[in-house]
Design a protein around this motif. Sequence first.
Motif, PDB file in Angstrom:
ATOM      1  N   GLY A   1      41.325  31.490  39.656  1.00  0.00           N
ATOM      2  CA  GLY A   1      41.152  32.668  38.806  1.00  0.00           C
ATOM      3  C   GLY A   1      41.572  33.932  39.565  1.00  0.00           C
ATOM      4  N   VAL A   2      42.135  34.804  38.699  1.00  0.00           N
ATOM      5  CA  VAL A   2      42.531  36.257  39.393  1.00  0.00           C
ATOM      6  C   VAL A   2      42.182  37.563  38.432  1.00  0.00           C
ATOM      7  N   CYS A   3      41.888  38.477  38.817  1.00  0.00           N
ATOM      8  CA  CYS A   3      41.619  39.555  38.143  1.00  0.00           C
ATOM      9  C   CYS A   3      42.836  40.088  37.393  1.00  0.00           C
ATOM     10  N   THR A   4      42.809  40.158  36.252  1.00  0.00           N
ATOM     11  CA  THR A   4      43.974  40.569  35.218  1.00  0.00           C
ATOM     12  C   THR A   4      44.534  41.976  35.617  1.00  0.00           C
ATOM     13  N   LEU A   5      43.683  42.637  36.035  1.00  0.00           N
ATOM     14  CA  LEU A   5      43.938  44.101  36.284  1.00  0.00           C
ATOM     15  C   LEU A   5      44.916  44.059  37.726  1.00  0.00           C
ATOM     16  N   ASP A   6      44.726  43.224  38.362  1.00  0.00           N
ATOM     17  CA  ASP A   6      45.394  42.762  39.930  1.00  0.00           C
ATOM     18  C   ASP A   6      46.703  42.454  39.491  1.00  0.00           C
ATOM     19  N   ALA A   7      46.914  41.661  38.621  1.00  0.00           N
ATOM     20  CA  ALA A   7      48.323  41.169  38.105  1.00  0.00           C
ATOM     21  C   ALA A   7      49.297  42.148  37.839  1.00  0.00           C
ATOM     22  N   ILE A   8      48.365  43.316  36.911  1.00  0.00           N
ATOM     23  CA  ILE A   8      49.352  44.114  36.556  1.00  0.00           C
ATOM     24  C   ILE A   8      49.527  45.407  37.751  1.00  0.00           C
ATOM     25  N   GLY A   9      48.605  45.609  38.395  1.00  0.00           N
ATOM     26  CA  GLY A   9      48.716  46.787  39.511  1.00  0.00           C
ATOM     27  C   GLY A   9      49.255  46.152  40.624  1.00  0.00           C
ATOM     28  N   GLY A  10      49.263  44.726  40.909  1.00  0.00           N
ATOM     29  CA  GLY A  10      49.849  44.255  42.201  1.00  0.00           C
ATOM     30  C   GLY A  10      51.307  44.550  42.287  1.00  0.00           C
ATOM     31  N   SER A  11      52.300  44.778  41.280  1.00  0.00           N
ATOM     32  CA  SER A  11      53.449  44.796  41.156  1.00  0.00           C
ATOM     33  C   SER A  11      53.855  46.309  41.362  1.00  0.00           C
ATOM     34  N   THR A  12      52.882  47.378  41.545  1.00  0.00           N
ATOM     35  CA  THR A  12      52.892  48.820  41.326  1.00  0.00           C
ATOM     36  C   THR A  12      53.259  49.301  42.835  1.00  0.00           C
ATOM     37  N   VAL A  45      48.026  54.410  41.616  1.00  0.00           N
ATOM     38  CA  VAL A  45      48.241  54.015  40.244  1.00  0.00           C
ATOM     39  C   VAL A  45      47.007  53.621  39.675  1.00  0.00           C
ATOM     40  N   LEU A  46      46.817  54.276  38.326  1.00  0.00           N
ATOM     41  CA  LEU A  46      45.572  53.463  37.483  1.00  0.00           C
ATOM     42  C   LEU A  46      46.132  52.794  36.556  1.00  0.00           C
ATOM     43  N   VAL A  47      45.492  51.688  36.356  1.00  0.00           N
ATOM     44  CA  VAL A  47      45.787  50.384  35.639  1.00  0.00           C
ATOM     45  C   VAL A  47      44.704  50.561  34.351  1.00  0.00           C
ATOM     46  N   VAL A  48      45.048  50.879  33.331  1.00  0.00           N
ATOM     47  CA  VAL A  48      44.156  50.742  32.017  1.00  0.00           C
ATOM     48  C   VAL A  48      44.525  49.574  30.763  1.00  0.00           C
ATOM     49  N   THR A  49      43.536  48.937  30.280  1.00  0.00           N
ATOM     50  CA  THR A  49      43.744  48.022  29.252  1.00  0.00           C
ATOM     51  C   THR A  49      42.559  48.459  28.259  1.00  0.00           C
ATOM     52  N   ASP A  50      43.004  47.818  26.950  1.00  0.00           N
ATOM     53  CA  ASP A  50      42.020  48.367  25.863  1.00  0.00           C
ATOM     54  C   ASP A  50      40.689  47.331  25.856  1.00  0.00           C
ATOM     55  N   GLU A  89      36.828  52.356  24.577  1.00  0.00           N
ATOM     56  CA  GLU A  89      36.592  52.364  26.062  1.00  0.00           C
ATOM     57  C   GLU A  89      37.933  51.688  26.547  1.00  0.00           C
ATOM     58  N   VAL A  90      38.049  51.815  27.811  1.00  0.00           N
ATOM     59  CA  VAL A  90      39.438  51.099  28.583  1.00  0.00           C
ATOM     60  C   VAL A  90      38.722  50.345  29.770  1.00  0.00           C
ATOM     61  N   TYR A  91      39.251  49.061  30.243  1.00  0.00           N
ATOM     62  CA  TYR A  91      39.079  48.437  31.334  1.00  0.00           C
ATOM     63  C   TYR A  91      39.965  49.355  32.490  1.00  0.00           C
ATOM     64  N   TRP A  92      39.519  49.441  33.515  1.00  0.00           N
ATOM     65  CA  TRP A  92      40.361  50.295  34.567  1.00  0.00           C
ATOM     66  C   TRP A  92      39.934  50.030  35.901  1.00  0.00           C
ATOM     67  N   ALA A  93      41.057  50.335  36.762  1.00  0.00           N
ATOM     68  CA  ALA A  93      41.056  49.928  38.393  1.00  0.00           C
ATOM     69  C   ALA A  93      42.185  50.698  38.814  1.00  0.00           C
ATOM     70  N   ARG A  94      41.963  51.346  40.264  1.00  0.00           N
ATOM     71  CA  ARG A  94      43.076  52.086  40.740  1.00  0.00           C
ATOM     72  C   ARG A  94      43.603  51.390  41.732  1.00  0.00           C
ATOM     73  N   GLY A 112      49.729  48.564  45.289  1.00  0.00           N
ATOM     74  CA  GLY A 112      49.529  47.321  44.880  1.00  0.00           C
ATOM     75  C   GLY A 112      48.342  46.755  45.128  1.00  0.00           C
ATOM     76  N   VAL A 113      47.412  47.125  46.156  1.00  0.00           N
ATOM     77  CA  VAL A 113      46.252  46.790  46.345  1.00  0.00           C
ATOM     78  C   VAL A 113      44.992  47.622  45.712  1.00  0.00           C
ATOM     79  N   ARG A 114      44.133  47.000  45.267  1.00  0.00           N
ATOM     80  CA  ARG A 114      43.096  47.430  44.393  1.00  0.00           C
ATOM     81  C   ARG A 114      42.153  48.608  45.296  1.00  0.00           C
ATOM     82  N   SER A 115      42.078  49.656  44.942  1.00  0.00           N
ATOM     83  CA  SER A 115      41.077  50.543  45.903  1.00  0.00           C
ATOM     84  C   SER A 115      40.080  50.995  45.023  1.00  0.00           C
ATOM     85  N   ALA A 116      39.997  50.788  43.844  1.00  0.00           N
ATOM     86  CA  ALA A 116      38.575  51.024  43.169  1.00  0.00           C
ATOM     87  C   ALA A 116      38.281  50.484  41.556  1.00  0.00           C
ATOM     88  N   GLY A 117      37.316  49.836  41.302  1.00  0.00           N
ATOM     89  CA  GLY A 117      37.302  49.026  39.864  1.00  0.00           C
ATOM     90  C   GLY A 117      37.250  47.539  40.287  1.00  0.00           C
TER      91      GLY A 117
END
Length: 213
Positions: free
Chosen positions: A99-110, A114-119, A124-129, A133-138
């Motif tokens: 299992g992986v965090c979906t936001l990590d899959a999006i943000g990992g290629s950046t 970068v802020l990643v947001v999904t519906d 409201e939004v799901y978000w992580a910074r 490519g490495v998650r720093s928040a969320g």
Amino acid sequence: MERFMIVLAIDTATPAVTAGIVEVGDTITTLAERVVVDARAHAERLTPNIVAALSDCGKVMGDLDAVVVGCGPGPFTGLRVGMATAAAYGQALGIPVHGVCTLDAIGGSTDGEVLVVTDARRREVYWARYRDGVRSAGPEVDAPADVDAGGAQRVAGSPTLGATFGLPVIGPEYPSAAELVAAVADWSAEPEPLVPLYLRRPDAKTLAERGLA
């Protein structure tokens, strides 16, 4: 890595119903991928997408060595479809399920900040910074006005929601099969149990929760 692995990658945490067959070795190569964007048809679309992706690259179920699934954050019903399907394939084939965090899959290629947001619905939004490519928040769920964008210089994920932050919007909008696979931290480790990232309670309530039991 001693040999190539054939991995089934699936995600239903966003409106995109994603299924792909990915070859993992010294590099990550997408052999086939089927994506249908339909937020209300995860259950109907996922299995046909898996079957079609296998057919597209000439593989069969027995060729799979592992499964990777996006565990959200995402809406309860859609997320449950993908994770239950991944678990069923893993159990039936006797192969590991990562299992992986979906936001990590999006943000990992950046790259960069970068802020990643999904519906997340309910306005409201799901978000992580991410930093390179490495998650720093969320991940977190908030109204857009309450999201801490930090030092983010760009936004990935939903273009419509991303535009509300007044920052340049970049791709990817949805996680690809290869990006899901790339989010696996350690292929040699025993996978952790699948845990859905709902981040809030589902809309549906049990009879006891509604005081009817």
